[in-house]
Each structure stands twice: as structure tokens, then as C-alpha cells.
Motif scaffolding. Structure first.
Motif, PDB file in Angstrom:
ATOM      1  N   THR A   9     -19.251 -22.826  45.014  1.00  0.00           N
ATOM      2  CA  THR A   9     -19.910 -24.251  45.646  1.00  0.00           C
ATOM      3  C   THR A   9     -18.849 -25.373  45.470  1.00  0.00           C
ATOM      4  OG1 THR A   9     -21.948 -23.549  44.518  1.00  0.00           O
ATOM      5  CG2 THR A   9     -21.927 -25.579  45.432  1.00  0.00           C
ATOM      6  N   GLU A  10     -18.035 -25.331  44.363  1.00  0.00           N
ATOM      7  CA  GLU A  10     -17.152 -26.658  44.098  1.00  0.00           C
ATOM      8  C   GLU A  10     -16.113 -26.490  45.112  1.00  0.00           C
ATOM      9  OE1 GLU A  10     -15.179 -29.671  42.794  1.00  0.00           O
ATOM     10  OE2 GLU A  10     -17.088 -29.230  42.366  1.00  0.00           O
ATOM     11  N   LYS A  17     -14.382 -30.303  58.501  1.00  0.00           N
ATOM     12  CA  LYS A  17     -13.537 -30.756  57.452  1.00  0.00           C
ATOM     13  C   LYS A  17     -12.492 -31.882  58.339  1.00  0.00           C
ATOM     14  CE  LYS A  17     -10.957 -31.427  53.536  1.00  0.00           C
ATOM     15  NZ  LYS A  17     -11.452 -32.204  52.476  1.00  0.00           N
ATOM     16  N   PHE A  25     -17.261 -27.978  53.527  1.00  0.00           N
ATOM     17  CA  PHE A  25     -18.352 -27.586  53.875  1.00  0.00           C
ATOM     18  C   PHE A  25     -19.275 -26.737  52.752  1.00  0.00           C
ATOM     19  CE2 PHE A  25     -17.009 -23.162  52.969  1.00  0.00           C
ATOM     20  CZ  PHE A  25     -15.546 -23.095  53.175  1.00  0.00           C
ATOM     21  N   THR A  26     -20.478 -26.553  53.123  1.00  0.00           N
ATOM     22  CA  THR A  26     -21.424 -26.136  51.817  1.00  0.00           C
ATOM     23  C   THR A  26     -21.300 -24.573  52.168  1.00  0.00           C
ATOM     24  OG1 THR A  26     -23.363 -26.311  53.623  1.00  0.00           O
ATOM     25  CG2 THR A  26     -22.955 -28.342  52.170  1.00  0.00           C
ATOM     26  N   VAL A  27     -21.872 -23.986  50.976  1.00  0.00           N
ATOM     27  CA  VAL A  27     -22.265 -22.707  51.024  1.00  0.00           C
ATOM     28  C   VAL A  27     -23.007 -22.189  52.424  1.00  0.00           C
ATOM     29  CG1 VAL A  27     -22.824 -20.675  49.718  1.00  0.00           C
ATOM     30  CG2 VAL A  27     -21.442 -22.024  48.624  1.00  0.00           C
ATOM     31  N   GLU A  28     -24.150 -22.956  52.320  1.00  0.00           N
ATOM     32  CA  GLU A  28     -24.984 -22.723  53.468  1.00  0.00           C
ATOM     33  C   GLU A  28     -24.406 -22.725  54.897  1.00  0.00           C
ATOM     34  OE1 GLU A  28     -26.064 -25.539  51.383  1.00  0.00           O
ATOM     35  OE2 GLU A  28     -26.626 -23.824  50.227  1.00  0.00           O
ATOM     36  N   ALA A  76     -15.871 -24.953  48.072  1.00  0.00           N
ATOM     37  CA  ALA A  76     -16.392 -25.089  49.447  1.00  0.00           C
ATOM     38  C   ALA A  76     -16.471 -26.776  49.645  1.00  0.00           C
ATOM     39  CB  ALA A  76     -17.536 -24.239  49.458  1.00  0.00           C
ATOM     40  N   ARG A  77     -17.062 -27.259  48.504  1.00  0.00           N
ATOM     41  CA  ARG A  77     -17.219 -28.637  48.696  1.00  0.00           C
ATOM     42  C   ARG A  77     -15.944 -29.350  48.916  1.00  0.00           C
ATOM     43  NH1 ARG A  77     -16.508 -32.988  46.230  1.00  0.00           N
ATOM     44  NH2 ARG A  77     -16.132 -31.990  44.186  1.00  0.00           N
TER      45      ARG A  77
END
Ligand code: HAM
Length: 472
Positions: free
Chosen positions: A256-257, A192, A264-267, A259-260
Motif C-alpha cells: 500500500t505504501e 501520477k 496510485f491506490t491498490v484499488e 503504491a501511494r
């Protein structure tokens, strides 16, 4: 020789600000906590090490980051006038008192890496020194338990380190509703920050701001930013990021939202979630939570970071740690991944006390096996030999140093030091074979036994052993 006419001048000294004097009962409480730390470390397969109390100053300026460096107690030998002159003209002393143990540990691993068995699992319980403004939970000298797992870069190793910290709190009586283990991953905040154009040295500044967000006022954070290579637009970005993480934390589990929003992504969060899964499988899931607000101030962390706080968030951190996969290499060693934590005694003891998990301090003092009393002047001369003999047999034995032969008063003294037994020497000591009175201080029961059986009777777990029943 004429006696000096100069009168002795008394001068009172106090312990330096932010340090503690440990009188016997105070030290007994600290030893109780340390013995749990030591036992839990050993149970988890860690071996104890120690290092110097002071190190070359550069060891700490090398990788620890601005927070620690601003709190160093600098040290010099006192012999070197040139050095003193250099310090007076703005230079640094060559040494600093240890503010944390991780640089020492990294130096020690780097020095002997080829011959050390892998993985390296070490713990230490040294004192540390930080020139902080003393306040609740923060002193200038404190004990800190360090646990470090070196040579394994898997979430399984992170989980084992965190489990060790949790197990120590369990052993001290804390339960999952009383403390929270907040876990995050530096790589996620780094992603980030990079997206915001905050990298390298500036990222270290951002970590410092994040770490102090909520602890210092925003005004103070802004005022400090110059010291940390951040421009004013960067500090506004850093503050916005800190505010965002606070909002995301308050909103509940990561989506997911969210995290975005945090960049970062959930992965990308998969490793920290794997650590959480391991902790869950060990029965520690209920203690832990994923928390994007945790970045930690120390510069050397590279992955998982975690902090343990009292559940209401009222206290400073009980412990903090994380993964530092580059530090050992940066001290000239091989590239060895590592993960560990430090847990201080100050916050922990405050919390244990507040939750009623500490007994009265005197109860942590070791209980004497026996308190030996001479009931008359005739037998008093035999006390030292009897006491010495029992001590030679590894028993904890005290005696009265008073001149009184008042058995009642002396039994009172035996009670005050919480002796398990009082051994009363009287006329029967001159019988054949010699006998003594043995009083169980817990039950109040008193029997006479042969002197030759005294050590065995004192060693018995509780009460008078059955073999001695009726021996009076
Ligand atoms: P730290 O977060 O600076 O980490 O300190 C860890 C713990 O030490 C804190 O959570 C707190 O309990 C205690 N502590 C720190 N400063 C003070 C203070 N002034 N007074 C009382 N207690 C204090 C480290 O030191 C890392 N080197 C830990 C680590 C080990 N990371 C990897 N391995």
C-alpha cells in the motif's frame, strides 16, 4: 551490328545497413519461428491479415508518438518533381515504410467495422522498417508478429493476448525462468503524472523518457527533452519518477505504501491484478510480474501495458504491447476497445540461439523425400519422367545434375541435402515390371521395389513399409 567496345564494369553492392540477406538456411530458421507464431495464433483463435508495406505518412504521425516518428523511412513515388522539390526544401514525403502494424490494423478495422464479426481477433507477420542505429537486437528491417484482440475491454482479453505471447515462447522451448513478462497499467502512471502537473502532450514526453530510462544516459534524456514538450522542471520530475519506479521494482512486491509513493491506490491497480489472476489460472502466473517501470513509448496505449524481456534484462524487449481503446475511433471508426502486442524476430532469435534452443540452421531446411540417382547412362534419360511423376504426387524430389554415374558420390549428395531416401535407377529399370533400389538414408537399409510402388514407399512415415518387406 558492331559489338560494343565498352567493357562491362562490375560493381559490388552490400545489403543496406541494418538489413539482412536470408540465404536458404537463414530463411529456414526464420520460417521455423514464423510457423510457431502462425500455429499459436491459429490455436488461440486469431485470423491472419496483412496490409501495405507503406502507408500515408500521417498514419504514423497521427497517434504513434515521437519515438516512432523520428525513425520513419519516408517514401515518395519518384515521378513527382514538385514533391521532390518540396522535400528538398524541408517538407515531408507523402508516404512512410511501415514501422509498426497497429496503425494499419486500426485503419482496416475502422474501414469495415460494421461488417466485421465481434470480437475481432487478428494476427499478422509482416516486415517492418525503422531508421534506427543498427545494434544487437535492433535492425532497420525486421519481422514482427502482431496479435490483436478487438472489441473486448476486459482483463480477460488482456490475459488471452499475453497468454498467446507466452505460449509461443513455450512452443519455442523457452521456460518461465528464462523470460519475464512485465505488466503495468498506463492509467496508473497517468495519475501520477497528472499529480505532477504533466498532462497532454507533456505526458507523451514523460512516457518517452520513462521508456528510455536505463537505455539512454540521463544526460542524453535531458538533452532530448526539448523535442518532447517538456520544460526542464518537468524533465527533472519525470526523471525522479523513473528513479522512483526503479527503486520500487527493486524493493519487491507492491505494498500500500509503495503504491501511494507511485501515486496510485491498490484499488486502482485492480484491473492489472485481475489480468495477472487470469494468467495465473491459465498456468502462466510464474512468467508474469506487476512492474510499475513499464509504461511503453507509443502514445496510443490507454490501459494495460506489457513488455517481455529475457530474465537477466540483458537484451532489448522480445515483445511489447498493451491496450489501446481510442485508436480505432481516432481513425474514424466506432469506439472499439483493443489490446495486442508485437514480437520481433531479432531479439527472440538471439535469445533462442544463446539458450541452445535452435538446431543447426541446415536442419530447418525441408528434407527431400527422395534423391533420384541414375547408375548408368542407359537409364539417365528416364530420370525426368520419374521425377516429374513423383512431384505430381506431391513428393519433395531432387535429382543429381552431375554427369557422374558414381553411385557412391551421388549417395553422398543425397546425404548432404538430408534426403530421407535415395532412389537408385539401374539395369532393373528395364526388367518387367520395372524395379528400382530404394535406400533409407537414415538406417542405411536398401531394398528393391517395383517402380509402381515407389510413391507409396516414399510417402511411408519411416523405413520400408512392412508390405514391401522381402520385396527385393
Ligand atoms: P514495439 O515495442 O515498438 O511495439 O515493438 C514490438 C517489438 O518489435 C519489440 O519488442 C522488438 O522485439 C521488435 N522491434 C521493434 N523495433 C525493432 C527493431 N528496430 N529491430 C528489431 N526488432 C524490433 C509495437 O510495434 C506495437 N505496434 C505493438 C502492438 C501491437 N501494440 C498493440 N498491438
Amino acid at each position: 551490328m558492331a559489338e560494343s567496345s565498352q567493357k562491362f564494369q562490375a560493381k559490388k553492392f552490400q545489403a543496406p545497413k541494418g538489413t539482412r540477406d536470408f540465404y536458404p538456411a537463414d530463411l529456414a530458421v526464420r520460417r521455423h519461428i514464423e510457423s510457431v507464431w502462425r500455429q499459436v495464433s491459429i490455436n488461440h483463435g486469431f485470423e491472419e491479415i496483412d496490409g501495405p508495406t507503406f502507408e500515408h505518412l500521417d498514419l504514423y504521425t497521427h497517434k504513434s508518438g515521437p519515438g516512432i516518428v523520428s525513425e520513419l523511412f519516408q517514401v515518395m513515388s519518384g515521378k513527382d518533381a514538385e514533391q521532390l522539390a518540396a522535400i528538398r526544401s524541408g517538407g515531408a514525403a507523402p508516404y512512410a515504410l511501415r514501422p509498426e502494424f497497429t496503425p494499419t490494423l486500426a485503419r482496416m478495422v475502422a474501414a469495415r467495422a460494421p461488417e466485421l464479426p465481434r470480437p475481432i481477433k487478428w494476427f499478422a507477420i509482416p516486415s517492418h522498417f525503422r531508421a534506427e542505429s543498427p545494434q544487437r537486437g535492433r535492425l532497420r528491417e525486421f519481422m514482427q508478429w502482431n496479435v490483436d484482440f478487438i472489441g473486448d475491454d476486459s482483463p480477460r482479453a488482456d490475459a488471452e493476448v499475453i497468454a498467446t505471447a507466452i505460449n509461443s515462447m513455450e512452443a519455442l522451448g523457452l521456460v518461465s525462468s528464462m523470460v519475464r513478462v512485465h505488466i503495468f497499467d498506463r492509467r496508473l502512471s497517468e495519475a501520477k503524472a497528472a499529480a505532477m502537473g504533466i498532462e497532454g502532450e507533456k505526458y507523451i514526453g514523460l512516457l518517452w523518457i520513462m521508456d528510455n530510462f536505463g537505455k539512454l544516459s540521463e544526460e542524453r534524456l535531458r538533452a532530448e527533452f526539448n523535442k518532447h514538450q517538456l520544460r526542464s522542471e518537468d524533465i527533472e520530475k519525470a526523471l525522479a519518477y523513473a528513479q522512483l519506479t526503479a527503486r520500487v521494482r527493486a524493493a519487491g512486491p507492491l505494498t500500500t505504501e509503495t503504491a501511494r509513493e507511485l501515486g496510485f491506490t491498490v484499488e486502482m491497480a485492480a484491473p492489472v491484478h485481475e489480468t495477472l489472476r487470469h494468467l495465473d489460472s491459465m498456468g502462466y502466473g510464474g512468467w508474469c510480474e506487476f512492474d510499475p517501470g513499464i509504461v511503453r513509448g507509443l502514445a496510443y496505449y490507454t490501459g494495460t501495458v506489457f513488455e517481455i524481456h529475457e530474465a537477466s534484462g540483458a537484451e532489448r524487449a522480445i515483445a511489447g504491447g498493451g491496450r489501446y481503446d481510442n485508436l480505432i475511433e481516432s481513425f474514424g471508426g466506432p469506439k472499439l476497445p483493443a489490446c495486442g502486442f508485437g514480437m520481433g524476430d531479432v531479439v527472440l532469435a538471439n535469445i533462442l540461439k544463446d539458450k541452445g534452443l535452435l538446431k543447426p540452421p541446415e536442419e530447418y531446411l525441408p528434407r527431400p523425400d527422395a534423391f533420384v540417382i541414375a547408375a548408368n547412362d542407359d537409364v539417365a534419360a528416364r530420370v525426368p519422367a520419374i521425377v516429374a511423376d513423383l512431384r505430381r504426387q506431391n513428393l519433395h524430389v531432387r535429382q543429381s545434375y552431375k554427369t557422374t554415374r558414381n553411385v557412391g558420390k551421388l549417395l553422398g549428395d543425397a546425404g548432404k541435402c538430408r534426403a530421407r531416401y535415395a532412389v537408385i535407377l539401374g539395369a532393373e529399370l528395364n526388367a518387367t515390371p520395372p524395379r528400382v533400389a530404394l535406400k533409407d538414408m537414415d538406417s542405411g537399409e536398401q531394398r528393391e521395389i517395383p517402380l509402381s510402388e515407389l510413391a507409396g514407399a516414399l510417402r511411408a512415415p519411416a523405413g520400408i513399409p512392412p508390405s514391401l518387406e522381402g520385396g527385393g
